[in-house]
Design an enzyme around this catalytic site. Sequence first.
Site, PDB file in Angstrom:
ATOM      1  N   ARG A 137     -12.319   1.496  11.624  1.00 15.11           N
ATOM      2  CA  ARG A 137     -13.689   1.103  10.896  1.00 15.11           C
ATOM      3  C   ARG A 137     -14.156  -0.077  10.878  1.00 15.11           C
ATOM      4  O   ARG A 137     -12.964  -1.234  10.483  1.00 15.11           O
ATOM      5  CB  ARG A 137     -12.977   1.283   9.743  1.00 15.11           C
ATOM      6  N   GLY A 181      -8.318   2.636   5.031  1.00 11.21           N
ATOM      7  CA  GLY A 181      -7.585   4.023   4.091  1.00 11.21           C
ATOM      8  C   GLY A 181      -8.653   5.204   4.469  1.00 11.21           C
ATOM      9  O   GLY A 181      -9.403   6.098   4.869  1.00 11.21           O
ATOM     10  N   GLU A 237     -14.865  -7.688  10.180  1.00  6.70           N
ATOM     11  CA  GLU A 237     -13.358  -7.525  11.036  1.00  6.70           C
ATOM     12  C   GLU A 237     -13.208  -5.722  11.002  1.00  6.70           C
ATOM     13  O   GLU A 237     -13.873  -4.736  11.235  1.00  6.70           O
ATOM     14  CB  GLU A 237     -12.181  -7.145   9.548  1.00  6.70           C
ATOM     15  N   TYR A 271      -8.631  -0.297  -5.284  1.00 12.42           N
ATOM     16  CA  TYR A 271      -7.683   0.448  -5.647  1.00 12.42           C
ATOM     17  C   TYR A 271      -7.653   0.503  -7.182  1.00 12.42           C
ATOM     18  O   TYR A 271      -7.487   1.246  -7.465  1.00 12.42           O
ATOM     19  CB  TYR A 271      -6.548   0.395  -5.002  1.00 12.42           C
ATOM     20  N   GLU A 307       0.983  -1.289   0.188  1.00 11.48           N
ATOM     21  CA  GLU A 307       0.261  -0.079   0.196  1.00 11.48           C
ATOM     22  C   GLU A 307       1.068   1.121  -0.182  1.00 11.48           C
ATOM     23  O   GLU A 307       0.464   2.325   0.515  1.00 11.48           O
ATOM     24  CB  GLU A 307      -0.826   0.211   1.249  1.00 11.48           C
ATOM     25  N   ASP A 362     -16.266  -3.421  10.250  1.00 10.35           N
ATOM     26  CA  ASP A 362     -16.632  -4.025   8.858  1.00 10.35           C
ATOM     27  C   ASP A 362     -17.826  -5.019   9.578  1.00 10.35           C
ATOM     28  O   ASP A 362     -17.460  -5.807   9.932  1.00 10.35           O
ATOM     29  CB  ASP A 362     -15.499  -4.245   8.134  1.00 10.35           C
ATOM     30  N   SER A 422      -6.111  -5.314   2.536  1.00 10.09           N
ATOM     31  CA  SER A 422      -6.245  -5.112   0.709  1.00 10.09           C
ATOM     32  C   SER A 422      -6.925  -6.429  -0.327  1.00 10.09           C
ATOM     33  O   SER A 422      -6.780  -6.433  -0.937  1.00 10.09           O
ATOM     34  CB  SER A 422      -5.051  -4.628   0.172  1.00 10.09           C
ATOM     35  N   ASN A 427     -10.128  -2.442  11.054  1.00  6.38           N
ATOM     36  CA  ASN A 427      -9.192  -2.108  10.303  1.00  6.38           C
ATOM     37  C   ASN A 427      -8.930  -0.772  11.375  1.00  6.38           C
ATOM     38  O   ASN A 427      -9.195   0.214  11.806  1.00  6.38           O
ATOM     39  CB  ASN A 427      -8.799  -2.067   8.598  1.00  6.38           C
TER      40      ASN A 427
HETATM   41  P1  ADP Z   1      -8.791  -7.262   4.469  1.00  4.30           P
HETATM   42  O1  ADP Z   1      -8.438  -7.163   5.358  1.00  4.30           O
HETATM   43  O2  ADP Z   1      -8.162  -7.906   3.325  1.00  4.30           O
HETATM   44  O3  ADP Z   1     -10.436  -6.527   3.486  1.00  4.30           O
HETATM   45  P2  ADP Z   1     -11.631  -9.020   4.400  1.00  4.30           P
HETATM   46  O4  ADP Z   1     -11.415 -10.090   5.039  1.00  4.30           O
HETATM   47  O5  ADP Z   1     -12.130  -8.178   4.509  1.00  4.30           O
HETATM   48  O6  ADP Z   1     -10.312  -9.463   3.978  1.00  4.30           O
HETATM   49  O7  ADP Z   1     -11.845  -9.335   3.004  1.00  4.30           O
HETATM   50  C1  ADP Z   1     -12.128  -8.711   1.757  1.00  4.30           C
HETATM   51  C2  ADP Z   1     -13.766  -8.944   1.161  1.00  4.30           C
HETATM   52  O8  ADP Z   1     -14.361 -10.436   0.490  1.00  4.30           O
HETATM   53  C3  ADP Z   1     -14.846  -8.782   1.566  1.00  4.30           C
HETATM   54  O9  ADP Z   1     -15.134  -7.306   2.021  1.00  4.30           O
HETATM   55  C4  ADP Z   1     -15.706  -9.298   1.474  1.00  4.30           C
HETATM   56  O10 ADP Z   1     -16.269  -8.836   0.216  1.00  4.30           O
HETATM   57  C5  ADP Z   1     -15.010 -10.973   0.554  1.00  4.30           C
HETATM   58  N1  ADP Z   1     -15.458 -11.705   2.342  1.00  4.30           N
HETATM   59  C6  ADP Z   1     -14.396 -11.887   3.278  1.00  4.30           C
HETATM   60  N2  ADP Z   1     -14.990 -13.002   3.996  1.00  4.30           N
HETATM   61  C7  ADP Z   1     -15.386 -13.588   3.130  1.00  4.30           C
HETATM   62  C8  ADP Z   1     -17.089 -14.508   3.647  1.00  4.30           C
HETATM   63  N3  ADP Z   1     -16.461 -15.026   5.536  1.00  4.30           N
HETATM   64  N4  ADP Z   1     -18.195 -14.418   3.526  1.00  4.30           N
HETATM   65  C9  ADP Z   1     -18.430 -13.678   2.340  1.00  4.30           C
HETATM   66  N5  ADP Z   1     -17.707 -12.678   1.912  1.00  4.30           N
HETATM   67  C10 ADP Z   1     -15.675 -12.207   2.085  1.00  4.30           C
HETATM   68 MG    MG Z   2     -11.853  -6.357   4.231  1.00  4.66          MG
HETATM   69 MG    MG Z   3      -8.824  -5.714   6.857  1.00  4.85          MG
END
Ligand code: ADP
Ligand code: MG
Ligand code: MG
Length: 353
Positions: free
Chosen positions: A295, A316, A310, A256, A15, A297, A187, A312
């Site tokens: 943030r 961003g 999660e 991105y 990043e 989510d 990301s 963060n």
């Molecule tokens: P990062 O920390 O890289 O953002 P995330 O865990 O938020 O990782 O996952 C990235 C994206 O993948 C999420 O925003 C969502 O769109 C999808 N995703 C992740 N985990 C799941 C899940 N268990 N079920 C459905 N979609 C998921």
């Molecule tokens: Mg995420």
């Molecule tokens: Mg994340």
Amino acid sequence: MKTKLGLLYGGKSAEHKVSLQTALAVIRALDHEKFEIHPIYINVEGQWIKGPQLTGPVENVTALEFSQGNQLSPLSLAPALFQAEKQEQQPLDVIFPLLHGPNGEDGTVQGLLELLNLPYVGNGVLASAAGMDKVMMKNVFAQAGLSQVNYVAFIKSEWEMAKEAAYAEVEQVLGYPCFVKPANLGSSVGISKCTNRTELDAAFGEAFQFDRKVIIEEGVVAREIEVGVLGNDAPECSVAGEIVPKKDFYDYKAKYEDGETALIIPADISVEDYGQIKEMAIRAFKALDCSGLVRADFFLTKDGKALINEVNTMPGFTPFSMFPLLWKHTGVEYPQLIERLVNLAKERHAEKQ
Ligand code: ADP
Ligand code: MG
Ligand code: MG
């Protein structure tokens, strides 16, 4: 008196470029009457380079990519050194680490700044480290009674010794579809959605290229709702926003490169759903012992159940990123948001003394 603000940006991470954009935006937003801005650029090799104090706006990011001439040892930022050497120049008042991912958002830089006894914006060592590791984070959320998807985790050597057993466990506990993720990234790097054993095998291989630990989660069909939390001991929650990826999921490109993902603020959700998400976001903030900002989510399922995905700890932070936009809609403009964060950093530091 002006606040001497050290901006730490760039970094040895995927990043790097995003961080430069953020630094540019923060410099433009800061009130130069109130702040003296001291850029500290971390190049892709991980070297710290001190730039000149900025007295006015900067045109573009290239002006912030200082070359190696003024290489700086991070230790030389310690206020104690300034005092010992009776230097004219006063130490920095606050550091704002505008860094994402490993070596920036994961507690390592925060630990360094603690040792230097410098106030810094955002989360401390514990929250940053626990927030970066998705397994640790989810274990803490589970302990705090927060609803979330089921998950299992493996380290690389366990998987290499017994791949079939690992896959059988995933299928038994979670089933398909499932998401395979490196434990310590952001990301969406290295994340795959799997619908069968062949994809699962490929996904493990991919995720282990980025980390020695992976997490596998049950896949859910849900809306993705995010809120911003701001504060120290009495955190406040922003309005909610929704991300609507045009793709199968919110992957790196969607985040991105494509600019295809729609951010809807405020999210069109019921008062009950918002109430549930707000309460969970604050609980997550406290459970991880966060400070400054986060943030949070969420997944919101069709039947109105919120699951935390999660937090963060350094979301961003360009003016077009979700976190600043959420606060803008809550009534806190970008320049005020930065000032609030700097004040929260000072407050937290003062409490520790
Ligand atoms: P990062 O920390 O890289 O953002 P995330 O865990 O938020 O990782 O996952 C990235 C994206 O993948 C999420 O925003 C969502 O769109 C999808 N995703 C992740 N985990 C799941 C899940 N268990 N079920 C459905 N979609 C998921
Ligand atoms: Mg995420
Ligand atoms: Mg994340």
